[in-house]
Design a protein around this motif. Structure first.
Motif, PDB file in Angstrom:
ATOM      1  N   THR A  78       1.110  -1.154  -0.128  1.00 35.81           N
ATOM      2  CA  THR A  78      -0.031  -0.061  -0.049  1.00 35.81           C
ATOM      3  C   THR A  78       1.068   1.271  -0.059  1.00 35.81           C
ATOM      4  O   THR A  78       1.487   1.746   1.041  1.00 35.81           O
ATOM      5  N   PRO A  79       1.271   1.614  -1.062  1.00 37.29           N
ATOM      6  CA  PRO A  79       2.193   2.654  -1.330  1.00 37.29           C
ATOM      7  C   PRO A  79       1.638   4.084  -0.967  1.00 37.29           C
ATOM      8  O   PRO A  79       1.172   4.949  -1.730  1.00 37.29           O
ATOM      9  N   LEU A  80       1.857   4.592   0.090  1.00 37.41           N
ATOM     10  CA  LEU A  80       1.661   5.798   0.670  1.00 37.41           C
ATOM     11  C   LEU A  80       2.740   6.814   1.242  1.00 37.41           C
ATOM     12  O   LEU A  80       3.718   5.925   1.962  1.00 37.41           O
ATOM     13  N   PRO A  81       2.948   7.955   0.987  1.00 40.69           N
ATOM     14  CA  PRO A  81       4.052   8.776   1.382  1.00 40.69           C
ATOM     15  C   PRO A  81       4.156   8.679   3.130  1.00 40.69           C
ATOM     16  O   PRO A  81       5.238   8.908   3.691  1.00 40.69           O
ATOM     17  N   SER A  82       2.962   8.670   3.489  1.00 45.90           N
ATOM     18  CA  SER A  82       2.761   8.868   5.117  1.00 45.90           C
ATOM     19  C   SER A  82       1.456   8.250   5.504  1.00 45.90           C
ATOM     20  O   SER A  82       0.854   8.028   4.873  1.00 45.90           O
ATOM     21  N   PRO A  83       1.315   8.064   6.803  1.00 42.35           N
ATOM     22  CA  PRO A  83      -0.147   7.599   7.242  1.00 42.35           C
ATOM     23  C   PRO A  83      -1.174   8.486   6.685  1.00 42.35           C
ATOM     24  O   PRO A  83      -1.307   9.689   6.750  1.00 42.35           O
ATOM     25  N   GLY A  84      -2.261   7.864   6.411  1.00 37.95           N
ATOM     26  CA  GLY A  84      -3.481   8.597   5.846  1.00 37.95           C
ATOM     27  C   GLY A  84      -4.042   8.383   4.308  1.00 37.95           C
ATOM     28  O   GLY A  84      -3.006   8.781   3.607  1.00 37.95           O
ATOM     29  N   GLU A  85      -5.213   8.288   4.226  1.00 36.53           N
ATOM     30  CA  GLU A  85      -5.554   8.201   2.821  1.00 36.53           C
ATOM     31  C   GLU A  85      -6.904   8.771   2.869  1.00 36.53           C
ATOM     32  O   GLU A  85      -7.818   8.799   3.763  1.00 36.53           O
ATOM     33  N   ARG A  86      -7.275   9.224   1.487  1.00 38.93           N
ATOM     34  CA  ARG A  86      -8.580  10.029   1.425  1.00 38.93           C
ATOM     35  C   ARG A  86      -9.484   9.124   0.532  1.00 38.93           C
ATOM     36  O   ARG A  86     -10.657   9.503   0.478  1.00 38.93           O
ATOM     37  N   PHE A  87      -8.822   8.759  -0.585  1.00 44.28           N
ATOM     38  CA  PHE A  87      -9.840   8.014  -1.691  1.00 44.28           C
ATOM     39  C   PHE A  87      -8.626   6.976  -2.374  1.00 44.28           C
ATOM     40  O   PHE A  87      -7.578   7.200  -2.641  1.00 44.28           O
ATOM     41  N   PRO A  88      -9.157   5.755  -2.553  1.00 45.60           N
ATOM     42  CA  PRO A  88     -10.836   5.568  -2.577  1.00 45.60           C
ATOM     43  C   PRO A  88     -10.993   4.846  -0.988  1.00 45.60           C
ATOM     44  O   PRO A  88     -12.149   4.598  -0.915  1.00 45.60           O
ATOM     45  N   ILE A  89     -10.161   4.892  -0.183  1.00 47.62           N
ATOM     46  CA  ILE A  89     -10.371   4.434   1.161  1.00 47.62           C
ATOM     47  C   ILE A  89     -10.210   5.830   1.830  1.00 47.62           C
ATOM     48  O   ILE A  89      -9.262   6.542   2.007  1.00 47.62           O
ATOM     49  N   ASN A  90     -11.390   6.369   2.864  1.00 45.15           N
ATOM     50  CA  ASN A  90     -11.036   7.417   3.699  1.00 45.15           C
ATOM     51  C   ASN A  90     -10.750   6.907   5.055  1.00 45.15           C
ATOM     52  O   ASN A  90     -11.447   6.423   6.029  1.00 45.15           O
ATOM     53  N   GLN A 142       8.828  -2.629  -8.908  1.00 45.50           N
ATOM     54  CA  GLN A 142       7.828  -3.125  -9.704  1.00 45.50           C
ATOM     55  C   GLN A 142       6.580  -3.168  -8.626  1.00 45.50           C
ATOM     56  O   GLN A 142       5.488  -3.035  -8.675  1.00 45.50           O
ATOM     57  N   GLY A 143       7.086  -3.799  -7.329  1.00 44.11           N
ATOM     58  CA  GLY A 143       6.092  -3.985  -6.313  1.00 44.11           C
ATOM     59  C   GLY A 143       5.264  -2.603  -5.949  1.00 44.11           C
ATOM     60  O   GLY A 143       4.086  -2.539  -5.782  1.00 44.11           O
ATOM     61  N   LEU A 144       6.079  -1.662  -5.818  1.00 44.19           N
ATOM     62  CA  LEU A 144       5.377  -0.140  -5.776  1.00 44.19           C
ATOM     63  C   LEU A 144       4.562   0.093  -6.821  1.00 44.19           C
ATOM     64  O   LEU A 144       3.515   0.810  -6.535  1.00 44.19           O
ATOM     65  N   LEU A 145       4.982   0.079  -7.934  1.00 36.52           N
ATOM     66  CA  LEU A 145       4.170   0.376  -9.033  1.00 36.52           C
ATOM     67  C   LEU A 145       2.817  -0.339  -9.188  1.00 36.52           C
ATOM     68  O   LEU A 145       1.860  -0.032  -9.390  1.00 36.52           O
ATOM     69  N   GLU A 146       3.261  -1.824  -8.758  1.00 38.38           N
ATOM     70  CA  GLU A 146       1.859  -2.456  -8.753  1.00 38.38           C
ATOM     71  C   GLU A 146       0.770  -2.184  -7.587  1.00 38.38           C
ATOM     72  O   GLU A 146      -0.463  -2.112  -7.730  1.00 38.38           O
ATOM     73  N   GLY A 147       1.447  -1.912  -6.609  1.00 32.82           N
ATOM     74  CA  GLY A 147       0.599  -1.052  -5.484  1.00 32.82           C
ATOM     75  C   GLY A 147      -0.330   0.104  -5.765  1.00 32.82           C
ATOM     76  O   GLY A 147      -1.716   0.257  -5.492  1.00 32.82           O
ATOM     77  N   ILE A 148       0.484   0.913  -6.492  1.00 27.74           N
ATOM     78  CA  ILE A 148      -0.248   1.887  -6.805  1.00 27.74           C
ATOM     79  C   ILE A 148      -1.184   1.729  -7.962  1.00 27.74           C
ATOM     80  O   ILE A 148      -2.385   2.285  -7.944  1.00 27.74           O
ATOM     81  N   ALA A 149      -0.954   0.880  -8.850  1.00 33.65           N
ATOM     82  CA  ALA A 149      -2.190   0.607  -9.893  1.00 33.65           C
ATOM     83  C   ALA A 149      -3.181  -0.152  -9.259  1.00 33.65           C
ATOM     84  O   ALA A 149      -4.487   0.219  -9.681  1.00 33.65           O
ATOM     85  N   ARG A 150      -3.117  -0.912  -8.215  1.00 32.37           N
ATOM     86  CA  ARG A 150      -4.115  -1.368  -7.137  1.00 32.37           C
ATOM     87  C   ARG A 150      -5.094  -0.524  -6.818  1.00 32.37           C
ATOM     88  O   ARG A 150      -6.269  -0.416  -6.714  1.00 32.37           O
ATOM     89  N   ILE A 151      -4.432   0.749  -6.238  1.00 35.66           N
ATOM     90  CA  ILE A 151      -5.090   1.827  -5.735  1.00 35.66           C
ATOM     91  C   ILE A 151      -5.985   2.464  -6.751  1.00 35.66           C
ATOM     92  O   ILE A 151      -7.034   3.023  -6.749  1.00 35.66           O
ATOM     93  N   GLU A 152      -5.422   2.595  -7.969  1.00 37.54           N
ATOM     94  CA  GLU A 152      -6.270   3.252  -9.127  1.00 37.54           C
ATOM     95  C   GLU A 152      -7.407   2.208  -9.486  1.00 37.54           C
ATOM     96  O   GLU A 152      -8.337   2.722  -9.775  1.00 37.54           O
ATOM     97  N   LYS A 153      -7.094   1.068  -9.695  1.00 40.37           N
ATOM     98  CA  LYS A 153      -8.344   0.037  -9.902  1.00 40.37           C
ATOM     99  C   LYS A 153      -9.198   0.330  -8.727  1.00 40.37           C
ATOM    100  O   LYS A 153     -10.628   0.278  -9.202  1.00 40.37           O
ATOM    101  N   ALA A 154      -8.826   0.276  -7.588  1.00 41.30           N
ATOM    102  CA  ALA A 154      -9.710   0.477  -6.397  1.00 41.30           C
ATOM    103  C   ALA A 154     -10.667   1.797  -6.516  1.00 41.30           C
ATOM    104  O   ALA A 154     -11.737   1.938  -5.986  1.00 41.30           O
ATOM    105  N   GLY A 155      -9.983   2.787  -7.085  1.00 43.81           N
ATOM    106  CA  GLY A 155     -10.483   4.151  -7.041  1.00 43.81           C
ATOM    107  C   GLY A 155     -11.673   4.092  -8.055  1.00 43.81           C
ATOM    108  O   GLY A 155     -12.611   4.698  -8.099  1.00 43.81           O
ATOM    109  N   TYR A 156     -11.302   3.605  -9.332  1.00 43.86           N
ATOM    110  CA  TYR A 156     -12.231   3.453 -10.485  1.00 43.86           C
ATOM    111  C   TYR A 156     -13.392   2.521  -9.903  1.00 43.86           C
ATOM    112  O   TYR A 156     -14.558   2.762 -10.249  1.00 43.86           O
ATOM    113  N   ASP A 157     -13.162   1.406  -9.250  1.00 44.04           N
ATOM    114  CA  ASP A 157     -14.157   0.714  -8.625  1.00 44.04           C
ATOM    115  C   ASP A 157     -15.054   1.625  -7.535  1.00 44.04           C
ATOM    116  O   ASP A 157     -16.404   1.489  -7.954  1.00 44.04           O
ATOM    117  N   ARG A 158     -14.504   2.391  -6.772  1.00 43.63           N
ATOM    118  CA  ARG A 158     -15.266   3.185  -6.019  1.00 43.63           C
ATOM    119  C   ARG A 158     -16.205   4.195  -6.748  1.00 43.63           C
ATOM    120  O   ARG A 158     -17.279   4.373  -6.079  1.00 43.63           O
TER     121      ARG A 158
END
Length: 427
Positions: free
Chosen positions: A320-332, A352-368
């Protein structure tokens, strides 16, 4: 000579860029100039508006040297949404420009939260309305007008202050559905005339000021067209135009937008809708993105590692590639912790694992967005620094399960040039 050139100006955070196109959309000239870093003092982030105007003058000086100035038919300006200033009766700034990410208006935010409906874009310290109230309480003496960054620059070009495009007006509290300043804002007791008249993006405001036409050798018939926000301009530049077509901005953060027939508002996930002609842009922004990558790798390392990626061989790393704790979208979740372990010894695998993690967040975002009522993308275009990474595009395409299309153009200034062209042609 027939006027066939249209200029878009993008007021960015690090500089100002201008692009001139012809009637076919072909780039005819480009210019850019840097801006100094905004002044920072804790949560206060501000910049002198005169710096924006000086930069606009510089890029127009440069771009008119590359063109037959008499060919310039229209100019439009985009800027950062939520960047606010106050001016006097002569359109002279009375305050600094409070930048889009200025966070000092905490008390004003609370006041707005007690009045505004949940779907309003005026919530939060990032809103233009919160900053406006802060300015009025601290520097508001003799203020006649409130401005968003782009509309103030456009007003200097046209000599017609008090006009703002609908996209930039949203964070000031404007209701994009009813197309009015809402009744709840009356309780703020703002002075008459302080808020701008709101018009669609891409509408002719009026001719350029005569003295500026003379300075740059323009025709007196050159017109100023209402602009938009920088992110909307970048979307326009991409070439996406039909429902279900989406654009992912791969910058420091991850911003998703998809064209929908109806608006969607879910502020609990940071999801808002911007008018887009007779349709809507529905979008949200994650804290994930390029900023995470740069915490671990330099730009040079990213370029080198990208050549060694193997999109067809997933790493199995579930980051779950975040720069620091806390997320706003697709999870609040303000406390959501980054997951960046285990880290393999192989930098290529980790990257590559980081890029895949960001891509998963992108997919979850469009799902949201789809769960909330927007269409799931039929195709995705990309802009931002990450858009040029072909291997990452393949990773994302596999994750999203849709066609990944090239953007027509990735510069916001190009989108504003299209607005200038389309607006002037509609008259």
């Amino acid at each position: 000579m027939e006027k066939t050139t249209f200029i878009g100006i993008d007021l960015g955070t690090s500089g100002v860029r201008a692009i001139a196109i012809d009637t076919a959309g072909k780039v005819q000239a480009e210019a850019s100039t840097p801006l100094p870093e905004p002044l920072r003092n804790g949560s206060a982030i501000e910049q002198a508006p005169k710096l924006w105007w000086q930069a606009v003058e510089a890029v127009l000086d440069e771009i008119t040297e590359q063109l037959d100035s008499a060919s310039i038919h229209a100019i439009a300006v985009d800027g950062t949404s939520g960047t606010v200033l106050l001016s006097d009766e002569h359109n002279k700034p009375l305050t600094m420009g409070l930048m889009y990410n200025d966070g000092r208006a905490v008390e004003q935010t609370q006041r707005i939260s007690e009045l505004a409906p949940r779907e309003s874009a005026a919530h939060g310290t990032g809103s233009g309305l919160a900053k406006l109230l802060w300015l009025l309480e601290h520097d508001g003496k003799n203020a006649l007008r409130a401005h968003i960054q782009a509309d103030w620059v456009a007003s200097l070009l046209s000599g017609k202050p008090g006009i703002c495009d609908v996209n930039n007006a949203l964070k000031l509290g404007y209701d994009p559905v009813t197309r009015n300043w809402p009744e709840w804002m009356e309780q703020l007791k703002l002075s008459t005339g302080l808020l701008p008249k709101v018009v669609p993006a891409g509408q002719v405001i009026g001719p350029i000021r005569p003295e500026l036409a003379e300075r740059w050798g323009l025709s007196g018939e050159t017109v100023i067209v209402s602009g938009t926000t920088d992110s909307t301009a970048a979307f326009i530049a991409s070439g996406a135009s039909q429902p279900g077509e989406a654009v992912t901005a791969l910058g420091s953060t991850l911003v998703l937008k998809v064209i929908a027939e109806q608006p969607v508002f879910a502020p609990e996930y940071g999801v808002y809708s911007h008018p887009f002609g007779d349709r809507w842009l529905v979008g949200g922004a994650s804290n994930s993105g390029g900023a995470v990558l740069r915490q671990h790798f330099t730009d040079e390392q990213i370029a080198r590692l990208s050549l060694q990626l193997k999109p067809e061989l997933p790493t199995g790393l579930n980051y779950t590639p975040l720069p620091s704790p806390g997320e706003r979208f697709p999870i609040n979740d303000p406390q959501l912790e980054p997951i960046l372990t285990p880290r393999p010894d192989d930098d290529v695998q980790f990257f590559q694992g980081l890029l895949e993690g960001i891509a998963r967040i992108e997919k979850a975002g469009y799902d949201r967005l789809a769960d909330l009522g927007a269409p799931y993308p039929v195709s995705v275009r990309s802009n931002g620094a990450g858009a040029v990474n072909a291997a990452w595009t393949r990773i994302r395409g596999q994750m999203l399960g849709v066609e990944m299309l090239p953007a027509t153009h990735t510069e916001a200034a190009y989108g504003s040039a299209l607005l200038a062209r389309n607006g002037a042609s509609a008259v």
